[in-house]
Scaffold this active site. Structure first.
Site, PDB file in Angstrom:
ATOM      1  CB  SER A 980      -0.925   0.000   1.219  1.00 34.56           C
ATOM      2  OG  SER A 980      -0.170  -0.086   2.424  1.00 34.56           O
ATOM      3  CG  ASP A1150      -2.201   4.709   8.593  1.00 29.97           C
ATOM      4  OD1 ASP A1150      -1.185   5.442   8.486  1.00 29.97           O
ATOM      5  OD2 ASP A1150      -2.667   4.052   7.644  1.00 29.97           O
ATOM      6  CG  HIS A1153      -0.794   4.154   4.395  1.00 29.11           C
ATOM      7  ND1 HIS A1153      -1.412   3.294   5.282  1.00 29.11           N
ATOM      8  CD2 HIS A1153      -0.390   3.401   3.354  1.00 29.11           C
ATOM      9  CE1 HIS A1153      -1.406   2.073   4.783  1.00 29.11           C
ATOM     10  NE2 HIS A1153      -0.776   2.106   3.612  1.00 29.11           N
TER      11      HIS A1153
END
Length: 1738
Positions: A980, A1150, A1153
Site C-alpha cells: 500500500s 495511522d 501511510h
C-alpha cells in the site's frame, strides 16, 4: 457514575492535561486536589457495580477521545477482578494518548496485570505506591521494573518506565491517602489526628505522583519564578496583600525554631502585614547558597543577613533591637499547588542568632555564632570549632545505649523503616542515597527484632579502620521469588525461607547490615549473581568511595576481594598522566568523550573578554571617525575599526615595538580621525601607537606580543575565531583541564606573534586569537596520533582536520590576519601540547616514547622563544628568510610584491579562501559523487514546516511538471510493485506525469488490485499489488527473453520492498529496467500504529533489513577507500534512504501511510533521479542533483577562453613591454585581469560543481533580522557633512541605491517573491531606480546640453559591457538580466525625447509637452502587442536573438511611467531653483504641507499594499501608484538641511557598485541562474555562515568589477587620459603610482620623499568613481569641500579627452592611427552580430 472537575489554574486555560481518576465518591476531594494542580479530572466512581462501572468507562472513553489530548490514569485500590476493565477504556480512548499511570495500593499480587504496554510493547510510565506489607506485589513489580524486562534498551536520558515505592507502617487497605484529607479540603483551624507515617507517606507519594504527571503530561510551572515573585513582594515591595495573592486560599507558614507564622488567609495576612513585611531591618540581605527544584516544591539554602535595628517579630519575637549585625544559615521548604504557594517551612539555627545578638553566651555550649553561616558559604576555608563531641557527651558503652533504647513499639517501627528489604522499593539513585545515609551515619542505631529486642551495630568509625563492610538483606528478591510457590503469603507468616530452607523473621535479631557477610542466593534469569551483590553496589557499601563507579560498568560485590585502594597522585601527575583514574577507566572515558572537567571555564572567560575588548575597539573608532566600522578613507573588509584604531588599541605593529630603518620614528601616518583619501591629517608613529608614547626613547612596546590575542579586526574576524574557540578549543580544555589549556593557549598565541613579528611585513598590523587557536588545533593533532587506537574513525577525522588546516592557512592571507601567527601557534601548540596533553599509554614502549618527546620539547620551546625574540630585536628578519614573507602575503602590484613595508589585497584573499574551500571539497568528496546522486538518495532535510521544500545535501531538485516528465519518459513505461505504501507513491507519481490522472484508487475495493494508467502523451504507468514481491509479473520482468535490450524493458522499475533485492542480488546479470529503484523498508510512527502492526513492525527489524540492503547494494562502501572501489553489480540499483528522512509523525494518521505532500515529494525525487541528466541542459541550470553540467559548444568555448585569457594576455604584453625594475602590474593590466578573474569565479560558481547550490527558503524571522541588522549598521555609519549638499545630491543617491540594493539582495536570497507583502515594496524599489535614471539624465541634458555620441556610447557601454560579457560566457539571455536591458531601453527613450528639439529645451512648456508626448507614444506602443512582437521577430530573424516579447512587455509595463515622473521632477526642481521659489513667503508652508502629505502617503501605501489579496492584483495597480511612495520618500529625505547633509557610509558603499551587485548576484550571490543560493563553505547547514562568506566574496568582486568596467569604458571611449593629482596637506609630498582600492590595497611609502617628516601618499586611477550613469548631477562644491574622486560623467562633461588611452596603448603601441569611437562601436556590434548568427541554439 462519573463527573468532571475542571482545571482551576487560570494560567493553564482550557487545554489542561486530562486525568482519569478511579476513586470512591467519599474521597472525591482528591480529584479537586489535582484540578487545582492544573488538570482536568474525569472522576469515575470506584468501586461500583459492574454495569455502573462499564457505563462510566464508556463515557470516559468518549470524553478522552473527543478531547484529542494526552491523558493519564490514576487509580485507588484497584481490584484484581477489575484490572481487565482498563483495556476497555484504552480501546476506545486511544492507547497512544495514555502517557502516565499512577496506582495507589492496587489489590493484586501480580504486577503484570496492572502495567500497561503501549503500541511498541513498552510499558507506559507507571508509578505504584504500596504498603510495605504488600511483599508479593512488590517483588513482582520489581522484576518488571528491571531493564531485562523491557523490550528496548533504555537510553541514558530515559528514566525507567516503572517505579514502585513502598511505605512503612501504612496499611495495604484502605489506601493510605484515604486515612487523611486532601490538602485542598483542609480549612484553617481544623484539627486533624493523622498518623505521622501516613502523613509522611502521603506527602512523598503526592510529590512522586506529580513528578511523573508533570514530566509526561504537564503542565509546566516555573516554580523559581513564582518563588522569586513571592519574595520580591515580601522583602522589596514589603506589600502584604500582594504577597498573599501568590498563595492558595488556605496557606500556612511555619518558622520552625520559634513557631511564628500563620495558618489560613486571614491569619497569614495579619502576620505578613504587622509582623513580617514591615519589620525587617532596612539592610536585610538574602544570599542563595543552593536551590533544589522538585515537581511541587523548592528547597532553598540561604544566608540571611541584617542588623538588629528593628524588633523582628518573625525572627526574635519580643526582643528589643540590640543594634548588632547577624548572619544566619536558613533553609526554606516551599511547596506549590498549581501556580500558587501552599506552605513555607523555614529552619534556622536560633542559638547562633541568639549568640550574635548577645542574648546567649556560647561559653561551654555546643553553639557558634556567625561562623556557622560563614562555613555554609565557604565550607573549605572556615575551620570547624576546636571542641569535640567528647567534651560534651561522655563515652558510653553498648549496654548504656541499650538501656536507653526506645520502647519496643518505637524500635520496631524504626527498624521496619530502615529494613534493607525495602531497598528494592527505590530506584538506583534512591537506593544509593539511602545506603549512603546509613553508611555515613556515625551514630549507632539500634536495630530491633520483632519481639522488641535489639543490639547496636558498630559505628562507622569502626568500619573505616576494618575490612570493607558487608551486608545481607534478609528479604532478598531472589529468595522471595524462589519460595513464592509453596508457602503462605509473607504478609501472613511474617517470615521468609532462607537459602537453607528454614524460616526467618523479617526483622531478624541476628542480622547486622554492617558486619554479617552477604548471603548467597540462587541465580535467576533476571539476576545471575543474586540480589545481595547488586543491592550492595547500589547502596554504596563497596568500601572506599573512590572505587564507586556507575552501575552500568560496576561488577557485583565480591566479599573475598581485597579493596583496591589507588595510589595518591599529585597535581603534576594529574596534568602529565591523565589523572587519578585507572587505565581502563581513562580509555573508556576517552572513547565516550569524557574529559578532565565538564565546563571550559578558560574558554568562556576568554570569549567574554574578547567580546568586551572588541566592543572597546568599536568605541575607539566611533569616537575618532564617527562610526564603529571604518568605511572611509577605506573600507575595513572585516567590518571593523580602521587600521589606525587597531594599532592604537594594541595590534602587533613592529614600528611600535622597535626601531625599523624603513619606518623611522619621524614618519607620519594618517591620524586616527582621518577619513580623507588621500589623508589630510598626519600624525607621528608615537601618537598612533598610543599607550603613553615612547617617552623620548626608542619604541619598545613589547606587550604587543600579547595584546593582539585579545583583539579582532572586525565582526567577520571575531565571528570566525569565536566559533572555533567555543567548539574546538572548548573541547580541548575539557580534555586536558584548564591549567594545561591556559598554558598551551597563551604559549601558542604569544609565540605566533613572535614569529609573525620576525617574518611578516612590518607595515601591516596583525590581531586575533588565531595563533592561540592554531595551538589548540595542534593539540587536537597530538590527540589524534597519540590516541589513534581509541579514536572513532580516525582516518575520516584526519581528512577533515587536514581540510580545516588548509582553510585556516587560506584565512591567513586575509588582511590583519597573519599566517606566521597561525604557523607559529601550531608549532608551539605541538611542543607544549606534547608536554601537557594527557596521552594514554597502554605499553611501556609507548609511555617511554611519550616521555622522551616531553623531555625534548620543553627545552626546544624555550630555545625557540629565546632565539626568535632576540632575532626580532637584534637582526634583520628578511636576511634569514627573504622568501618567508610569501607565506602570509600574495604578491601583487598593490603591495609592491610583498616587498618593503607591504600590504595585502583582500579581494584576492577572500577569493582564495572560497577557492580553497571549494577545491578541497570538490577534489575530496565530489570525486566520489560528482553528480550528487548519493546526496539525492541518502541525505536531506525539510527547509519548511509545510513539507514542500525538501533539500538534499548540496544540490537542488527540480519540481517536475507534466511536460518535463513526458520529455524524460517519452513513450516508455514505469512499473511499480509493492504494497500500500508503494501504491500511494505510484498514484502521486502518475499525477505528476499527467495531472488528469487520479491520486488514489477509485474505491476501497480496488485498493489491493493492480492498476494500469496511461498519460496523454502515451506513457504507460503500471502498479502490481505484490506486497511479498513473489508475483508472476515480477518474474516476467526478471526473466524476459529480451532483458538485455532496452527496447521493451521499463524505463523505471520501482520495487516496494528490499526483500526482493535480498533474494535476487546475486542472481541478476542483466538490467531489468533503465532505472531500478528499490524502496527501503519504511520507518513507521509506532505510537500511531494499531496494536497488531506495532507488535510486528519493530524498529530493530526495519533497521537490520535496511542495513543489510544497503551493504548488498554498496558492498565496498564501508570506508573512504572502499568508496573508491567498484561494485560487483553490472547495473546500478538506487536505494533512496532519504525517503525515511522525509517522514514526520505529524503527517500520518495511522503511522504507516503519510500525507500527499510527503509522498508527492518522494515521487518527485524519483523523477529527479531518472530525468535530471536527460532533460535539455539549457538556461536556467536549476537542476544540480544527479546531473552533470554541460560542456560549452565550440563557439561558446572560444568566447569563454578569450575572456578568461584577456587579463593574463594583457599582463604578459605589459610584462614584455615594461623595462627592468618596473612594476609587474600596470594600471592598464588591472581592469582586464579583474574582468577575467570575475568571469572565472562566476563560471566556476554557476557552471560547474566547484561550489554547491541549494534551494531558497523564505524564513520571515531571518529575513526580518537581516534587514533590521543592515538598517542598524547603516544608521550607525551615518555621517553628517559640513554643509547642505543640496537636493538629491550624489552622496544621497548613492546611499539610496545602496540600501535598496541590500534589500533586493536579501529579498532574492530568501526567495521572498512569493510573499505579497514583501514583493510589493520591492517593486517600488525597482521603480525608484528608474526614477533616478529619469531624474539624473534629464538634469544632465538640461544643464550640460551635451547630446554627443560619446555620451550615449559611454552610458550604454558602461551599462552593458559586463552584462553582455556574462550573457556570452554563461550562455544565457541578455534580457534575463532584466535591469541592464531595462535601464538601457529607458535611457535611449529618454535620450531621443531630450534630443528632439533640444534647442528649445529651455522653454518649459515645450520641454514638458514633448515629455508628455513621448509618454503617450511609448504607452501606445506597449499597448499594441503586435508592434513589440514584430520588433522581436525582426531581432530573431536577422540577429538570431530569441527573446520573449510577452515577458519583456510584462516587465516594461510594470514601470511604464515612473521614468517620466523622474524627468518631470528634474524639470520641476530646476525651475524651482531658477525662479527662486524657495525664497517665496509661502514656501515654508508649502514645505510643511508637502512633508505631512508625504508621511501620510507612505503610511497609506503600506496599508494599501498589505490589503491586496496577492501580488498579481497589486501588479495591476503598480504603474499608477508607484510614483507616490517614491516621490514621498524623496520629499521626506530632503525635508531639511540636516537630512540632506547626512549620509550613511555603509549604504553609500553599496550604492557605488549597485549595477554590478544586481548583475553578478545572478550567479555568485545566488546560484543556478537565480533559482537557488550558492554554498561555498562545505559540510555545514549553517546557511547564515555561508551567506556571510558568500557576501564577502560577492561584494568585493562586484566592487572591483565596477571600477574595472568604468576604466574599460573610458578606454573604449577615449576618456582615459592623464589623471589629476589629488592634493595632500603639504606641498612637499611626492606621488608615485599605486592602487587605492582600500588602505589595505595600496603601498604607503613610509620613507620620506622630500621632507623627512611627511609620508608620501599617492593614488592611482579613480577607484572610487561613481560608475552608474543616471546619478543626479553633483552641485558645484564650495572651495572648502574635500576633493572627491571624479565620476566618468564629470570627466566627460569637462570637454574633449586626450587622444590616447592607457588601455589601448598596449594594443597600438602608442601609434596615432587608431579607429574612432563610432568605428569601434560599429565594430563591436558587427562582432556581436556575427557571434549571434553562429551561436548554436540549444
Amino acid at each position: 457514575m462519573s463527573r468532571i472537575f475542571r482545571n482551576s489554574v487560570d494560567s493553564i486555560g482550557v487545554r489542561a492535561p486530562l486525568l482519569v481518576c478511579l476513586i470512591s465518591e467519599d474521597h472525591a476531594e482528591w480529584c479537586e486536589q489535582f484540578s487545582q494542580e492544573g488538570y482536568t479530572v474525569f472522576h469515575v466512581v470506584y468501586p461500583s457495580t459492574l454495569a455502573s462501572l462499564a457505563e462510566a468507562l464508556e463515557s470516559t472513553a468518549e470524553f478522552v477521545h473527543n478531547s484529542g489530548r494526552d491523558w493519564g490514569l490514576l487509580t485507588y485500590a484497584l481490584l484484581q477482578d477489575d484490572v481487565l476493565t482498563i483495556p476497555n477504556l484504552l480501546g476506545k480512548s486511544g492507547l497512544d494518548g495514555l502517557k502516565a499511570c499512577v496506582h495507589f495500593n492496587p489489590l493484586s499480587e501480580k504486577g503484570e496485570s496492572i502495567l500497561i504496554r503501549d503500541v511498541r510493547g513498552k510499558f507506559v510510565p507507571t508509578v505504584v505506591h504500596i504498603s510495605s506489607a504488600q511483599e508479593k506485589l512488590h517483588a513482582s513489580l520489581q522484576l518488571l521494573a528491571t531493564s531485562d524486562a523491557q523490550v528496548h534498551v533504555l537510553s541514558p536520558s530515559e528514566p525507567p518506565p516503572v517505579a514502585v515505592y513502598s511505605y512503612p507502617m501504612v496499611p495495604a487497605f484502605p489506601p493510605f491517602p484515604f486515612l487523611t484529607k486532601a490538602p485542598v479540603s483542609i480549612v484553617a483551624g481544623e484539627k486533624l489526628t493523622i498518623d505521622p507515617y501516613v502523613r509522611s507517606a502521603m506527602s512523598l507519594a503526592h510529590s512522586r505522583t506529580l513528578e511523573l504527571l508533570k514530566r509526561r503530561l504537564g503542565p509546566y510551572y516555573n516554580l523559581e519564578q513564582l518563588w522569586e515573585k513571592h519574595t520580591y513582594y515580601e522583602f522589596v515591595e514589603r506589600d502584604a496583600p500582594k504577597t498573599i495573592t501568590t498563595m492558595v486560599e488556605t496557606p500556612y507558614v511555619n518558622h520552625v525554631p520559634n513557631m511564628t507564622g500563620g495558618v489560613g488567609h486571614d491569619d497569614l495576612t495579619r502576620f505578613y502585614k504587622y509582623h513580617f513585611t514591615q519589620v525587617s531591618p532596612p539592610d536585610t540581605e538574602m544570599i542563595t547558597v543552593s536551590r533544589t527544584v522538585g515537581a511541587d516544591r523548592i528547597i532553598d539554602e540561604m544566608i540571611f543577613k541584617g542588623t538588629h535595628t528593628t524588633e523582628i517579630d518573625y525572627l526574635l519575637p519580643g526582643v528589643k533591637p540590640t543594634g548588632k549585625p547577624f548572619e544566619i544559615a536558613l533553609v526554606g521548604v516551599v511547596a506549590f499547588r498549581g501556580d500558587k504557594l501552599t506552605f513555607e517551612h523555614l529552619y534556622w539555627d536560633q542559638a547562633s542568632l541568639l549568640v550574635q545578638v548577645g542574648l546567649l553566651d556560647p561559653k561551654d555550649l555546643p553553639v557558634t555564632g556567625v561562623e556557622a553561616a560563614r562555613k555554609v558559604l565557604d565550607p573549605f576555608e572556615v575551620q570547624a570549632p576546636a571542641f569535640t563531641a567528647s567534651k560534651y557527651y561522655p563515652a558510653r558503652d553498648a549496654h548504656d545505649i541499650l538501656s536507653h533504647s526506645p520502647t519496643t513499639t518505637a524500635s520496631s517501627r524504626m527498624a521496619a523503616a530502615h529494613d534493607p528489604s525495602h531497598f528494592d522499593a527505590f530506584d538506583d539513585h534512591d537506593s544509593h542515597y539511602a545506603g549512603t545515609t546509613l553508611r555515613d551515619s556515625s551514630i549507632a542505631m539500634p536495630i530491633a527484632d520483632a519481639h522488641g529486642g535489639g543490639r547496636p551495630p558498630s559505628t562507622l568509625s569502626d568500619h573505616r579502620s576494618a575490612s570493607p563492610p558487608q551486608m545481607r538483606p534478609p528479604s532478598s528478591l531472589s529468595q522471595r521469588l524462589g519460595a513464592a510457590g509453596d508457602r503462605k503469603s509473607t504478609a501472613e507468616s511474617g517470615s521468609y525461607p532462607s537459602a537453607q530452607g528454614e524460616h526467618m523473621p523479617y526483622i531478624s535479631e541476628e542480622y547486622d547490615p554492617y558486619a554479617d557477610p552477604p548471603s548467597k542466593t540462587a541465580s535467576s534469569v533476571f539476576n545471575d549473581k543474586g540480589d545481595s551483590a547488586l543491592v550492595y553496589n547500589a547502596a554504596g557499601y563497596a568500601g572506599n568511595p573512590s572505587n564507586y563507579q556507575d552501575l552500568e560498568y560496576a561488577e557485583g560485590f565480591d566479599p573475598h576481594a581485597q579493596p583496591n585502594i589507588p595510589e595518591k597522585t599529585g597535581p603534576l601527575d594529574r596534568i602529565m598522566n591523565a589523572g587519578r583514574y585507572p587505565l581502563e577507566q581513562r580509555i573508556e572515558a576517552k572513547k565516550r568523550g569524557i574529559g578532565r572537567q565538564r565546563y571550559p571555564i578558560v574558554v568562556w572567560a576568554l570569549t567574554v573578554t574578547m567580546v568586551a575588548v572588541f566592543i572597546y575597539e568599536l568605541v575607539v573608532n566611533a569616537k575618532a571617525q564617527g562610526t564603529p566600522v571604518s568605511f572611509k578613507p577605506t573600507v575595513n573588509p572585516m567590518l571593523g575599526p580602521s587600521e589606525s584604531a587597531l594599532i592604537r588599541v594594541g595590534a602587533r605593529f613592529p614600528p611600535c615595538m622597535k626601531t625599523i630603518e624603513d619606518v623611522p620614528v619621524t614618519t607620519q601616518f594618517p591620524c586616527l580621525n582621518d577619513t580623507a583619501n588621500p589623508p589630510d591629517r598626519l600624525c607621528s608613529i608615537e601618537n598612533i601607537c598610543g599607550f603613553g608614547g615612547f617617552d623620548g626613547k626608542e619604541p619598545n612596546q613589547w606587550w604587543r606580543f600579547i595584546t593582539p590575542i585579545f583583539l579582532h579586526a572586525g565582526f567577520v574576524h571575531i565571528l570566525l575565531n569565536m566559533l572555533a574557540q567555543l567548539t574546538a578549543a572548548a573541547e580541548i580544555e575539557r580534555e586536558m583541564g584548564s591549567i594545561g589549556f591556559f598554558i598551551v593557549y597563551f604559549a601558542a598565541g604569544i609565540f605566533g606573534n613572535v614569529l609573525g613579528g620576525n617574518f611578516s611585513l612590518v607595515g601591516v598590523p596583525s590581531v586575533g586569537a588565531s595563533g592561540a587557536i592554531f595551538g589548540v588545533v595542534a593539540v587536537a593533532w597530538i590527540d589524534l596520533f597519540a590516541n589513534w587506537q581509541f579514536q572513532y574513525r580516525p582516518v575520516r577525522k584526519m581528512i577533515f582536520m587536514i581540510i580545516e588546516l588548509v582553510i585556516g592557512v587560506a584565512i591567513g592571507y586575509i588582511p590583519y590576519v597573519d599566517n606566521f601567527a597561525h604557523l607559529g601557534g601550531f608549532l608551539m601548540g605541538i611542543l607544549t601540547g606534547m608536554t601537557l596533553y594527557p596521552v594514554i599509554s597502554t605499553t611501556k614502549r609507548h609511555k617511554a616514547i611519550v616521555w622522551f618527546c616531553r623531555i625534548a620539547t620543553i627545552p626546544l620551546a624555550v630555545v625557540l622563544y629565546v632565539v626568535l625574540i632576540r632575532n626580532f630585536y637584534t637582526s634583520n628578519p628578511y636576511a634569514a628568510c627573504s622568501g618567508c614573507r610569501y607565506l602570509s602575503c600574495i604578491p601583487t602590484s598593490a603591495n609592491n610584491h610583498c616587498k618593503g613595508t607591504g600590504l595585502t589585497t583582500f579581494t584576492t584573499n577572500a577569493i582564495v579562501l572560497a577557492f580553497v574551500s571549494g577545491l578541497t571539497r570538490y577534489s575530496l568528496l565530489d570525486s566520489l559523487d560528482p553528480q550528487h546522486c548519493n546526496a539525492l538518495l541518502n541525505n536531506g532535510r525539510w527547509l519548511d514546516t509545510k513539507f514542500k521544500n525538501w533539500q538534499p545535501d548540496g544540490c537542488m531538485t527540480h519540481a517536475y511538471q507534466s511536460k518535463d516528465a513526458e520529455f524524460c519518459l517519452g513513450s516508455g513505461r514505469a512499473v511499480f510493485l509493492g504494497d500500500s505504501v508503494t501504491r500511494k507513491l505510484f498514484f502521486q507519481f502518475a499525477n505528476i506525469v499527467d495531472p488528469a490522472l487520479p491520486t488514489s484508487p477509485p474505491d476501497d475495493d480496488s485498493k489491493h488490485s493492480d492498476h494500469l494508467l496511461h498519460s496523454r502523451s502515451g506513457i504507460q504507468l503500471s502498479f502490481y499489488w505484490d506486497p511479498f514481491l513473489n508475483s508472476t509479473q515480477l518474474d516476467d520482468i526478471l526473466n524476459a527473453s529480451d532483458l538485455g535490450t532496452s527496447s521493451n524493458r521499463p524505463t523505471l522499475l520501482v520495487l516496494g520492498s528490499g526483500l526482493w533485492y535480498l533474494r535476487y542480488a546475486d542472481m541478476l546479470s542483466a538490467r531489468p529496467a533503465d532505472e531500478v529503484v528499490v524502496l527501503p523498508i519504511e520507518d513507521v510512527i509506532a505510537s500511531k500504529l494499531s496494536y497488531e502492526r506495532a507488535t510486528t513492525m519493530l524498529a530493530a527489524d526495519r533497521d537490520a533489513m535496511n542495513s543489510d540492503l544497503y551493504h548488498r547494494i554498496h558492498p565496498t562502501s564501508s570506508g573512504v577507500m572502499g568508496m573508491l572501489g567498484s561494485s560487483k553489480h553490472r547495473f546500478p540499483i538506487s536505494l533512496p534512504l532519504a525517503f525515511n528522512d522525509m517522514l514526520d509523525p505529524s503527517q500520518t494518521e495511522d503511522g504507516l501511510h503519510f500525507s500527499d505532500a510527503i509522498v508527492r515529494t518522494q515521487a518527485n525525487l524519483l523523477l529527479n533521479l531518472r530525468c535530471n541528466d536527460r532533460l535539455p541542459k539549457v538556461f536556467p541550470l536549476d537542476k544540480t542533483c544527479c546531473r552533470s553540467y554541460p560542456w560549452p559548444h565550440i563557439l561558446h568555448l572560444v568566447v569563454l577562453v578569450t575572456v578568461l585569457l584577456w587579463g593574463p594576455y594583457t599582463f604578459l604584453l605589459h610584462y614584455r613591454s615594461s623595462g627592468p625594475g618596473s612594476s609587474w602590474f600596470g594600471e592598464e593590466t588591472l581592469p582586464p585581469l579583474i574582468i577575467s578573474g570575475a568571469i572565472s569565479a562566476v563560471y566556476l560558481a554557476d557552471r560547474t560543481g566547484f561550489w554547491l547550490k541549494e534551494q531558497k527558503q523564505f524564513d520571515p524571522w531571518t529575513f526580518g533580522f537581516l534587514n533590521i541588522l543592515c538598517l542598524v549598521v547603516g544608521l550607525v555609519t551615518v555621517r553628517r557633512g559640513d554643509k547642505d549638499l543640496g537636493f538629491l545630491n550624489r552622496e544621497q543617491t548613492d546611499e539610496w541605491k545602496g540600501w535598496m540594493q541590500i534589500a533586493i539582495l536579501i529579498y532574492h536570497y530568501f526567495g521572498a517573491s512569493k510573499i505579497s507583502g514583501v514583493y510589493n515594496p520591492i517593486r517600488v524599489l525597482v521603480a525608484a531606480y528608474l526614477f533616478m535614471t529619469g531624474y539624473g539624465h534629464t538634469t544632465f541634458y538640461i544643464k550640460k546640453a551635451d547630446f554627443g555620441f560619446k555620451r550615449v556610447a559611454q552610458v550604454m557601454i558602461r551599462l552593458n559591457f559586463f552584462t553582455m560579457t556574462l550573457a556570452y560566457t554563461m550562455n544565457t539571455d541578455y534580457i534575463s538580466y532584466y535591469f541592464a536591458p531595462l535601464v538601457s531601453t529607458w535611457y535611449l527613450i529618454l535620450y531621443l525625447t531630450m534630443v528632439f528639439g533640444s534647442q528649445f529645451n529651455e522653454r518649459t512648456v515645450f520641454l514638458v509637452g514633448k515629455i508628455l508626448l513621448s509618454m503617450g507614444l511609448v504607452t501606445w506602443f506597449m499597448s499594441e502587442p503586435w508592434l513589440l512582437q514584430a520588433l522581436f521577430d525582426f531581432l530573431s530573424r536577422f540577429c538570431h536573438i530569441h527573446w520573449s516579447a510577452k515577458e519583456w512587455a510584462f516587465r516594461f509595463n510594470l514601470d511604464l511611467w515612473i521614468v517620466y515622473f523622474g524627468m518631470l521632477s528634474a524639470v520641476a526642481f530646476i525651475k524651482i531653483r531658477e525662479y527662486r521659489l524657495t525664497d517665496h513667503q509661502y514656501w515654508p508652508l508649502v514645505s510643511k504641507i508637502g512633508i505631512g502629505a508625504s508621511a501620510l502617503v507612505i503610511v497609506w501605501f503600506f496599508i494599501f499594499e498589505l490589503a491586496q489579496p496577492d501580488k498579481f492584483v497589486y501588479n495591476g495597480w503598480h504603474p499608477y501608484i508607484s510614483f507616490l511612495p517614491v516621490g514621498a520618500f524623496v520629499i521626506l529625505r530632503n525635508a531639511n538641511p540636516i537630512l540632506r547633509s547626512g549620509t550613511s557610509r555603509f549604504f553609500a558603499f553599496f550604492g557605488t557598485c549597485s549595477l554590478e551587485t544586481f548583475i553578478i548576484q545572478y550567479h555568485l550571490w545566488l546560484g543556478a541562474d537565480t533559482k537557488g543560493i550558492l554554498i561555498i563553505l562545505p559540510w555545514t547547514r549553517w546557511r547564515s555562515l555561508n551567506m556571510v562568506l558568500t557576501a564577502i566574496v560577492f561584494v568585493y568582486i562586484s566592487y572591483n568589477v565596477s571600477w574595472a568596467t568604468g576604466e574599460i569604458t573610458s578606454w573604449i571611449c577615449g576618456d582615459g587620459g592623464a589623471k589629476k593629482q589629488l592634493p595632500t596637506t603639504t606641498n612637499d609630498a611626492g606621488y608615485s603610482p599605486v592602487s587605492t582600492s582600500s588602505r589595505h590595497d595600496r603601498d604607503v611609502s613610509y620613507s620620506p620623499v622630500t621632507s623627512p617628516d611627511v609620508v608620501a601618499l599617492t593614488v592611482q586611477g579613480d577607484r572610487h568613481q561613481k560608475p552608474e550613469d543616471g546619478d543626479s548631477e553633483q552641485l558645484l562644491e564650495p572651495p572648502m569641500t574635500p576633493v572627491r574622486p571624479r565620476r566618468w560623467v564629470d570627466r566627460l562633461a569637462e570637454g574633449p579627452s586626450p587622444p590616447s588611452s592607457s588601455g589601448f596603448r598596449l594594443w597600438y603601441g602608442g601609434a596615432d592611427l587608431r579607429p574612432g569611437l563610432k568605428t569601434r562601436v560599429a565594430a563591436g556590434f558587427a562582432v556581436m552580430w556575427i557571434v549571434n548568427i553562429l551561436w548554436m541554439d540549444p
